[in-house]
Design a protein around this motif. Structure first.
Motif, PDB file in Angstrom:
ATOM      1  N   THR A 146      15.646   5.722  -6.587  1.00  0.00           N
ATOM      2  CA  THR A 146      16.045   5.958  -7.973  1.00  0.00           C
ATOM      3  C   THR A 146      15.184   7.029  -8.625  1.00  0.00           C
ATOM      4  O   THR A 146      15.613   8.157  -8.828  1.00  0.00           O
ATOM      5  CB  THR A 146      15.980   4.645  -8.786  1.00  0.00           C
ATOM      6  N   THR A 147      13.944   6.698  -8.937  1.00  0.00           N
ATOM      7  CA  THR A 147      13.066   7.635  -9.648  1.00  0.00           C
ATOM      8  C   THR A 147      12.081   8.354  -8.738  1.00  0.00           C
ATOM      9  O   THR A 147      11.469   9.336  -9.150  1.00  0.00           O
ATOM     10  CB  THR A 147      12.260   6.895 -10.724  1.00  0.00           C
ATOM     11  N   GLY A 148      11.898   7.834  -7.542  1.00  0.00           N
ATOM     12  CA  GLY A 148      10.896   8.423  -6.655  1.00  0.00           C
ATOM     13  C   GLY A 148       9.475   8.087  -7.063  1.00  0.00           C
ATOM     14  O   GLY A 148       8.520   8.690  -6.563  1.00  0.00           O
ATOM     15  N   THR A 149       9.331   7.121  -7.971  1.00  0.00           N
ATOM     16  CA  THR A 149       8.005   6.675  -8.420  1.00  0.00           C
ATOM     17  C   THR A 149       7.928   5.165  -8.249  1.00  0.00           C
ATOM     18  O   THR A 149       8.933   4.490  -8.031  1.00  0.00           O
ATOM     19  CB  THR A 149       7.769   7.002  -9.905  1.00  0.00           C
ATOM     20  N   CYS A 150       6.717   4.608  -8.373  1.00  0.00           N
ATOM     21  CA  CYS A 150       6.591   3.154  -8.230  1.00  0.00           C
ATOM     22  C   CYS A 150       7.051   2.420  -9.481  1.00  0.00           C
ATOM     23  O   CYS A 150       7.440   1.258  -9.416  1.00  0.00           O
ATOM     24  CB  CYS A 150       5.163   2.761  -7.867  1.00  0.00           C
ATOM     25  N   GLY A 151       7.020   3.080 -10.654  1.00  0.00           N
ATOM     26  CA  GLY A 151       7.509   2.470 -11.880  1.00  0.00           C
ATOM     27  C   GLY A 151       6.539   1.486 -12.501  1.00  0.00           C
ATOM     28  O   GLY A 151       5.438   1.243 -12.000  1.00  0.00           O
ATOM     29  N   LYS A 152       6.980   0.879 -13.618  1.00  0.00           N
ATOM     30  CA  LYS A 152       6.193  -0.110 -14.350  1.00  0.00           C
ATOM     31  C   LYS A 152       6.994  -1.398 -14.507  1.00  0.00           C
ATOM     32  O   LYS A 152       8.217  -1.383 -14.585  1.00  0.00           O
ATOM     33  CB  LYS A 152       5.807   0.415 -15.743  1.00  0.00           C
ATOM     34  N   LEU A 153       6.276  -2.499 -14.608  1.00  0.00           N
ATOM     35  CA  LEU A 153       6.918  -3.801 -14.744  1.00  0.00           C
ATOM     36  C   LEU A 153       7.530  -3.968 -16.128  1.00  0.00           C
ATOM     37  O   LEU A 153       6.912  -3.633 -17.142  1.00  0.00           O
ATOM     38  CB  LEU A 153       5.903  -4.907 -14.480  1.00  0.00           C
ATOM     39  N   ARG A 154       8.761  -4.524 -16.169  1.00  0.00           N
ATOM     40  CA  ARG A 154       9.459  -4.820 -17.422  1.00  0.00           C
ATOM     41  C   ARG A 154       9.927  -6.280 -17.378  1.00  0.00           C
ATOM     42  O   ARG A 154      10.416  -6.741 -16.355  1.00  0.00           O
ATOM     43  CB  ARG A 154      10.671  -3.900 -17.626  1.00  0.00           C
ATOM     44  N   MET A 155       9.782  -6.970 -18.491  1.00  0.00           N
ATOM     45  CA  MET A 155      10.098  -8.393 -18.492  1.00  0.00           C
ATOM     46  C   MET A 155      10.662  -8.840 -19.837  1.00  0.00           C
ATOM     47  O   MET A 155      10.179  -8.418 -20.887  1.00  0.00           O
ATOM     48  CB  MET A 155       8.843  -9.213 -18.178  1.00  0.00           C
ATOM     49  N   ASP A 180       0.839  -1.205   0.000  1.00  0.00           N
ATOM     50  CA  ASP A 180       0.000   0.000   0.000  1.00  0.00           C
ATOM     51  C   ASP A 180       0.875   1.255   0.000  1.00  0.00           C
ATOM     52  O   ASP A 180       0.608   2.210  -0.725  1.00  0.00           O
ATOM     53  CB  ASP A 180      -0.879   0.044   1.253  1.00  0.00           C
ATOM     54  N   LEU A 181       1.876   1.255   0.852  1.00  0.00           N
ATOM     55  CA  LEU A 181       2.769   2.391   1.049  1.00  0.00           C
ATOM     56  C   LEU A 181       4.218   1.896   1.095  1.00  0.00           C
ATOM     57  O   LEU A 181       4.458   0.700   1.301  1.00  0.00           O
ATOM     58  CB  LEU A 181       2.451   3.101   2.372  1.00  0.00           C
ATOM     59  N   THR A 182       5.168   2.816   0.935  1.00  0.00           N
ATOM     60  CA  THR A 182       6.574   2.425   1.082  1.00  0.00           C
ATOM     61  C   THR A 182       6.796   1.823   2.465  1.00  0.00           C
ATOM     62  O   THR A 182       7.477   0.811   2.620  1.00  0.00           O
ATOM     63  CB  THR A 182       7.488   3.650   0.877  1.00  0.00           C
ATOM     64  N   PHE A 183       6.269   2.453   3.475  1.00  0.00           N
ATOM     65  CA  PHE A 183       6.149   1.863   4.808  1.00  0.00           C
ATOM     66  C   PHE A 183       5.011   2.548   5.517  1.00  0.00           C
ATOM     67  O   PHE A 183       4.598   3.628   5.105  1.00  0.00           O
ATOM     68  CB  PHE A 183       7.470   1.956   5.614  1.00  0.00           C
ATOM     69  N   PRO A 184       4.386   1.964   6.516  1.00  0.00           N
ATOM     70  CA  PRO A 184       4.758   0.705   7.173  1.00  0.00           C
ATOM     71  C   PRO A 184       4.407  -0.517   6.329  1.00  0.00           C
ATOM     72  O   PRO A 184       3.824  -0.390   5.241  1.00  0.00           O
ATOM     73  CB  PRO A 184       3.937   0.736   8.464  1.00  0.00           C
TER      74      PRO A 184
END
Length: 324
Positions: A205-214, A86-90
């Motif tokens: 790194t980017t300060g964002t959650c990013g997208k999945l790469r495969m 849900d969040l970076t933490f907790p």
């Protein structure tokens, strides 16, 4: 006396929204047939707006407690495997703990992507065998729909959301493979394979959650070999031959990987619990979700010998042998 971590109950939760393959045909260069042929996936569930990983994990946990005939007062710890918190933490685990009204014990997350539930089970087993806890809720929960690139047809059609949970309980065993409970584990990782499966964002790194790469083809080749190898290692540690296994409960990533791994183990698909067609790849949730569905179908029964195996980003992979 030998202490074993025995499955006392199992449960799962799926979002109400079901997304059939055909829904992608209007936005992507893809078809239902293309997706089915390459992955075996027919549909998946997506979380609703505001529906979070912790919410789904808590619902799966409640169902597992009902199945176990226990209440939250009987639980000593909560371990959640997830890569989509849900969040970076907790931690998601503390949020699940709070949602359950649990004001005692401890809770923490494990992150090993699609192999996360195997790593969480191994950790929970160690906690129980060492006497740190008597009963542990082990949960896999994911909202992978939140990290998809909806223009990448090679990834966005493969993943789904959901949660599964087990209640593990300390019970006395004889120290033989006839015992109920977790009989052996095998964990592995190799960070040199990072580019095969990763998310292109993060806090430092980017300060964002990013997208999945495969890199799908490369990952496929690694998956079959490593999944069969880790399952064989775990079975050998338990002193069990593959032909004695009642059920393989694999990570539900791709039907071709599932079939290839079963073939390498010399086991027929009739001994494999398959749910990928209905749920897609739910990452760390896929094995507990498949266990819960497998029990509900009447496949997995008390006393059955099961081997669960998974591989995920890292790469990280592993297997658990348990008698239900």
């Amino acid at each position: 006396m030998t202490v074993r971590a025995v499955v006392k109950g199992v449960g799962h939760y799926l979002p109400t929204r079901v997304v059939e393959n055909a829904e992608f045909e209007s936005t992507l260069d893809t078809t239902d047939e293309w997706i089915r042929t390459r992955s075996g996936i027919e549909r998946r569930h997506f979380a609703a707006e505001g529906e979070t990983t912790s919410m789904m994990g808590a619902e799966a946990a409640k169902n597992a407690l009902i199945d176990a005939g226990l209440t939250v007062a009987d639980i000593d710890a909560v371990i959640v495997a997830t890569s989509t918190p849900d969040l970076t933490f907790p931690s998601v685990a503390t949020m699940v703990q709070n949602e359950l009204g649990m004001r005692h014990g401890f809770a923490f997350d494990v992150q090993a992507v699609c192999a996360g539930f195997i790593f969480a089970l191994s950790n929970a087993n160690a906690q129980i065998v060492s006497g740190q806890a008597k009963r542990i809720l082990v949960i896999g929960a994911e909202t992978f729909s939140r990290i998809m690139d909806w223009e990448d047809r090679g990834t966005c059609v493969l993943f789904g959301d959901g949660a599964g949970a087990l209640v593990l309980e300390a019970q006395e065993g004889t120290g033989t493979s006839a015992d109920r409970g977790i009989l052996s584990t095998d964990l592995n990782s190799d960070g040199s394979y990072r580019e095969m499966l990763f998310v292109d964002g993060g806090v430092s790194t980017t300060g964002t959650c990013g997208k999945l790469r495969m890199q799908g083809n490369a990952l496929f080749r690694q998956a079959v070999q490593k999944l069969a190898s880790t399952a064989e290692t775990a079975l050998d540690r338990a002193g069990i031959a593959p032909q004695d296994v009642d059920w393989v409960v694999p990570h539900q990533a791709n039907i071709r990987i599932i079939e290839g791994t079963a073939k390498k183990l010399g086991l027929p698909m009739e001994k494999v619990v398959v749910t990928v067609q209905d749920h897609g790849n739910t990452s760390a949730a896929s094995i507990p979700l498949a266990m819960s569905v497998g029990k509900a179908r009447g496949q997995i029964k008390q006393g059955d010998l099961c081997v669960a195996e998974a591989i995920g980003g890292g790469l990280a992979w592993g297997a658990v042998v348990l008698r239900w």
